[in-house]
Design a protein around this motif. Structure first.
Motif, PDB file in Angstrom:
ATOM      1  N   GLY A  24      -6.518  -7.992   1.356  1.00  9.93           N
ATOM      2  CA  GLY A  24      -6.341  -7.679  -0.065  1.00  9.93           C
ATOM      3  C   GLY A  24      -5.988  -6.214  -0.281  1.00  9.93           C
ATOM      4  N   VAL A  25      -6.660  -5.325   0.447  1.00  9.07           N
ATOM      5  CA  VAL A  25      -6.368  -3.891   0.337  1.00  9.07           C
ATOM      6  C   VAL A  25      -4.940  -3.618   0.818  1.00  9.07           C
ATOM      7  CG1 VAL A  25      -7.028  -1.562   1.091  1.00  9.07           C
ATOM      8  CG2 VAL A  25      -8.804  -3.245   0.584  1.00  9.07           C
ATOM      9  N   MET A  26      -4.547  -4.288   1.897  1.00  9.91           N
ATOM     10  CA  MET A  26      -3.189  -4.104   2.435  1.00  9.91           C
ATOM     11  C   MET A  26      -2.133  -4.508   1.396  1.00  9.91           C
ATOM     12  SD  MET A  26      -1.422  -6.051   5.656  1.00  9.91           S
ATOM     13  CE  MET A  26      -1.165  -7.575   4.735  1.00  9.91           C
ATOM     14  N   GLU A  27      -2.291  -5.678   0.827  1.00  8.76           N
ATOM     15  CA  GLU A  27      -1.296  -6.151  -0.146  1.00  8.76           C
ATOM     16  C   GLU A  27      -1.257  -5.246  -1.383  1.00  8.76           C
ATOM     17  OE1 GLU A  27      -2.561 -10.218  -0.484  1.00  8.76           O
ATOM     18  OE2 GLU A  27      -1.351 -10.831   1.255  1.00  8.76           O
ATOM     19  N   THR A  28      -2.436  -4.837  -1.830  1.00 10.19           N
ATOM     20  CA  THR A  28      -2.507  -3.964  -3.006  1.00 10.19           C
ATOM     21  C   THR A  28      -1.912  -2.593  -2.704  1.00 10.19           C
ATOM     22  OG1 THR A  28      -4.536  -5.122  -3.651  1.00 10.19           O
ATOM     23  CG2 THR A  28      -4.077  -3.042  -4.762  1.00 10.19           C
ATOM     24  N   ALA A  29      -2.213  -2.052  -1.530  1.00  8.31           N
ATOM     25  CA  ALA A  29      -1.705  -0.723  -1.156  1.00  8.31           C
ATOM     26  C   ALA A  29      -0.178  -0.724  -1.050  1.00  8.31           C
ATOM     27  CB  ALA A  29      -2.336  -0.272   0.167  1.00  8.31           C
ATOM     28  N   ILE A  30       0.391  -1.806  -0.535  1.00 11.39           N
ATOM     29  CA  ILE A  30       1.852  -1.887  -0.434  1.00 11.39           C
ATOM     30  C   ILE A  30       2.479  -1.933  -1.832  1.00 11.39           C
ATOM     31  CG2 ILE A  30       3.781  -3.364   0.303  1.00 11.39           C
ATOM     32  CD1 ILE A  30       2.045  -4.088   2.776  1.00 11.39           C
ATOM     33  N   GLU A  31       1.870  -2.711  -2.721  1.00 11.82           N
ATOM     34  CA  GLU A  31       2.361  -2.758  -4.114  1.00 11.82           C
ATOM     35  C   GLU A  31       2.309  -1.378  -4.768  1.00 11.82           C
ATOM     36  OE1 GLU A  31       0.471  -5.519  -6.895  1.00 11.82           O
ATOM     37  OE2 GLU A  31       0.573  -7.045  -5.312  1.00 11.82           O
ATOM     38  N   LEU A  32       1.189  -0.685  -4.576  1.00  7.18           N
ATOM     39  CA  LEU A  32       1.046   0.647  -5.164  1.00  7.18           C
ATOM     40  C   LEU A  32       2.061   1.612  -4.551  1.00  7.18           C
ATOM     41  CD1 LEU A  32      -2.873   0.911  -5.292  1.00  7.18           C
ATOM     42  CD2 LEU A  32      -1.351   0.769  -7.268  1.00  7.18           C
ATOM     43  N   ALA A  33       2.298   1.495  -3.254  1.00  4.73           N
ATOM     44  CA  ALA A  33       3.266   2.371  -2.577  1.00  4.73           C
ATOM     45  C   ALA A  33       4.668   2.150  -3.157  1.00  4.73           C
ATOM     46  CB  ALA A  33       3.248   2.122  -1.071  1.00  4.73           C
ATOM     47  N   GLN A  34       5.011   0.890  -3.412  1.00  6.35           N
ATOM     48  CA  GLN A  34       6.316   0.584  -4.010  1.00  6.35           C
ATOM     49  C   GLN A  34       6.397   1.168  -5.415  1.00  6.35           C
ATOM     50  OE1 GLN A  34       6.142  -3.672  -3.636  1.00  6.35           O
ATOM     51  NE2 GLN A  34       7.096  -3.687  -1.595  1.00  6.35           N
ATOM     52  N   ASN A  35       5.329   0.998  -6.151  1.00  5.41           N
ATOM     53  CA  ASN A  35       5.294   1.444  -7.546  1.00  5.41           C
ATOM     54  C   ASN A  35       5.354   2.963  -7.680  1.00  5.41           C
ATOM     55  OD1 ASN A  35       5.105   1.207 -10.286  1.00  5.41           O
ATOM     56  ND2 ASN A  35       2.991   0.473 -10.319  1.00  5.41           N
ATOM     57  N   TYR A  36       4.722   3.673  -6.735  1.00  6.28           N
ATOM     58  CA  TYR A  36       4.611   5.132  -6.845  1.00  6.28           C
ATOM     59  C   TYR A  36       5.394   5.885  -5.770  1.00  6.28           C
ATOM     60  CZ  TYR A  36       1.092   4.093 -10.370  1.00  6.28           C
ATOM     61  OH  TYR A  36       0.453   3.619 -11.491  1.00  6.28           O
ATOM     62  N   ASN A  37       6.373   5.203  -5.182  1.00  4.06           N
ATOM     63  CA  ASN A  37       7.258   5.862  -4.204  1.00  4.06           C
ATOM     64  C   ASN A  37       6.530   6.530  -3.044  1.00  4.06           C
ATOM     65  OD1 ASN A  37       9.825   5.307  -5.418  1.00  4.06           O
ATOM     66  ND2 ASN A  37       9.216   6.747  -7.035  1.00  4.06           N
ATOM     67  N   GLU A  38       5.652   5.775  -2.426  1.00  5.49           N
ATOM     68  CA  GLU A  38       4.997   6.268  -1.210  1.00  5.49           C
ATOM     69  C   GLU A  38       5.524   5.438  -0.042  1.00  5.49           C
ATOM     70  OE1 GLU A  38       3.809   8.179   1.192  1.00  5.49           O
ATOM     71  OE2 GLU A  38       2.447   9.016  -0.316  1.00  5.49           O
TER      72      GLU A  38
END
Ligand code: DGI
Ligand code: FE
Ligand code: FE
Ligand code: FE
Length: 187
Positions: A24-38
């Motif tokens: 769950g953390v992995m999927e959420t972190a990838i979404e956040l990375a896409q959203n915030y250009n990380e």
């Protein structure tokens, strides 16, 4: 490192429940990375390994904190804090991950700290809002995470402090440092 290989390694360190949290953390972190250009790959690996040391015995973690000259204050605070810095060390030495950004995101995922970088914030927040988390306020945190990374991290820091106060627990100085840093940057 490939995702499947990383997941295979971490699975051996965790319970089934904690492994599902990690996904769950992995999927959420990838979404956040896409959203915030990380960097998505760094977010993926930091998330996969963030709780690597969660089930190490306290004795072993204590010894590593002392031998590796880690922040000595940790020993005076709650043992729950230890798996983050010890995890970063073990992910480096046992798994062979050398990327300092990934290691710092693991190291500070529990307490946070002043001046967190984007990847650190993403892992801290993903840990708080991943789909398996259920507590009053988590939906508000998820909403904020969509639009404002700092506001969402501040919300998480604030509610973590409130939670610890309600349980009469000691609060690590870096936890306050994260809160103070973000609240002052708002002013
Ligand atoms: O490892 P997780 O359960 O996924 O989550 P985490 O690493 O963010 O937090 C682990 C626990 O540590 C959680 O119950 C909250 C607690 N914690 C976070 N900051 C502090 C803290 N506990 C104390 N005593 N003091 C802190 O500053
Ligand atoms: Fe953790
Ligand atoms: Fe956390
Ligand atoms: Fe976690």
């Amino acid at each position: 490192m490939e995702r499947d290989k990383a997941l295979q390694i971490v699975k051996e360190q965790l319970t089934e429940r904690r492994y599902l949290h990690t996904i769950g953390v992995m999927e959420t972190a990838i979404e956040l990375a896409q959203n915030y250009n990380e960097d998505e790959k760094k977010a993926e690996l930091a998330a996969i390994f963030h709780d690597y040391a969660k089930f190490r015995p306290a004795d072993e973690m204590k010894q590593i904190i002392i031998e590796q000259n880690m922040d000595n204050r940790l020993l005076h605070y709650h043992v729950e804090l230890w798996h983050a810095p010890v995890g970063a060390y073990l992910v480096k030495t046992e798994v062979g991950i050398k990327d300092e950004d990934i290691l710092d995101a693991i190291k500070f995922h529990t307490s946070g700290r002043e001046n967190m970088n984007k990847l650190e914030k993403i892992i801290y927040l993903a840990d708080y809002i991943e789909p398996g988390r259920q507590f009053p306020g988590v939906d508000k945190a998820r909403q904020l995470a969509k639009t404002d990374l700092d506001e969402a991290v501040l919300y998480a820091a604030k509610h973590t402090i409130e939670f610890l106060l309600s349980k009469d627990q000691s609060i690590f100085p870096d936890t306050f440092a994260l809160y103070n840093d973000l609240i002052m940057k708002k002013e």
